[in-house]
Design an enzyme around this catalytic site. Sequence first.
Site, PDB file in Angstrom:
ATOM      1  N   CYS A 167      15.955  51.247 -16.750  1.00 40.84           N
ATOM      2  CA  CYS A 167      15.463  49.978 -17.290  1.00 40.84           C
ATOM      3  C   CYS A 167      14.010  49.754 -16.850  1.00 40.84           C
ATOM      4  O   CYS A 167      13.129  50.504 -17.258  1.00 40.84           O
ATOM      5  CB  CYS A 167      16.405  48.836 -16.911  1.00 40.84           C
ATOM      6  SG  CYS A 167      16.133  47.343 -17.897  1.00 40.84           S
TER       7      CYS A 167
ATOM      8  N   HIS B 181      21.406  50.692 -19.277  1.00 36.92           N
ATOM      9  CA  HIS B 181      21.986  50.687 -17.924  1.00 36.92           C
ATOM     10  C   HIS B 181      23.203  51.615 -17.908  1.00 36.92           C
ATOM     11  O   HIS B 181      24.293  51.196 -18.300  1.00 36.92           O
ATOM     12  CB  HIS B 181      22.394  49.267 -17.526  1.00 36.92           C
ATOM     13  CG  HIS B 181      21.243  48.389 -17.182  1.00 36.92           C
ATOM     14  ND1 HIS B 181      20.704  48.328 -15.923  1.00 36.92           N
ATOM     15  CD2 HIS B 181      20.508  47.572 -17.952  1.00 36.92           C
ATOM     16  CE1 HIS B 181      19.686  47.488 -15.917  1.00 36.92           C
ATOM     17  NE2 HIS B 181      19.534  47.020 -17.140  1.00 36.92           N
TER      18      HIS B 181
ATOM     19  N   GLU C 199      24.954  52.475 -15.471  1.00 41.54           N
ATOM     20  CA  GLU C 199      25.964  51.953 -14.539  1.00 41.54           C
ATOM     21  C   GLU C 199      26.809  50.849 -15.159  1.00 41.54           C
ATOM     22  O   GLU C 199      27.833  50.448 -14.593  1.00 41.54           O
ATOM     23  CB  GLU C 199      25.276  51.461 -13.262  1.00 41.54           C
ATOM     24  CG  GLU C 199      24.517  50.161 -13.380  1.00 41.54           C
ATOM     25  CD  GLU C 199      23.114  50.275 -13.965  1.00 41.54           C
ATOM     26  OE1 GLU C 199      22.375  49.264 -13.871  1.00 41.54           O
ATOM     27  OE2 GLU C 199      22.746  51.335 -14.510  1.00 41.54           O
TER      28      GLU C 199
END
EC number: 4.3.2.10
Length: 197
Positions: free
Chosen positions: A76, A177, A179
Site C-alpha cells: 500500500c 493488502h 494480509e
Amino acid sequence: MIGIVNYGAGNIFSLTSALDRLKLNYGMINTESDFDQYSHIIIPGVGHAGAAMEKLQQSGLADVIPLITKPVLGICVGMQLLTAHSQEGDAVLTNIIPVRTLLFDKKLGIKIPHMGWNNIEIKDNPLFAGIEDKTQFYFVHSYFIEYNPIFGIATADYGLKYAAAIQRDNFFGVQFHPEKSGQAGERLLLNFSNLKS
C-alpha cells in the site's frame, strides 16, 4: 526471516497476524543495523505517503532502503514509497521505481477512496506463483501508481487502469493488502518469503 520496517506508519497488526497464520518468523526493523538480521524486508504503510516518507527520513532508514539487495515488499503506502513522487503532499519519495503516485480523479465518476475487493490482471511473476489471473484482492487507497509496462507486474481497473503490483530487481510493491485478502493474499506473502536474494 522477515523484517518489518517499523517507522510508525500505521497499524501492522493485520500483517503480523497473517505472518503468524503462515508460521513465518518475523521481527521489527527500527535501526539501520537491524536490516542485517533478516533475509526478506516488508515495508508496510497506511495513510499519507508524504508523512510516511518524513518518518522514514527521521528514522534514518530512507537512505538505507534503496541499497538493500535482499527481496523487499512494499504494501500500500509502502509500495508508493518505492516510487519517485507522490501528489499526496507533493512528496519526493525514494525513486527506486521511477513512476509516479497520483490522486484518483473524481471526474471518472468513482468513489474515493477506492475501498473493497477488486480483481487484478497478473503477469507471469514469482510473486504471483499459484495465483490465478483475475483473482480478487482487497484495496483501500485514494492514490494510485501509474502503470508502466516495464515495472508493472499486475494491473487493476478503477475508472482507469493502474499498477496493482510493481517490480524492479529485488524490489516489489503491491497496492492491495495481501494480509486482508484471504488465501490469495497469504499465498502471495508465502511466495515473497520464498524469493531468493
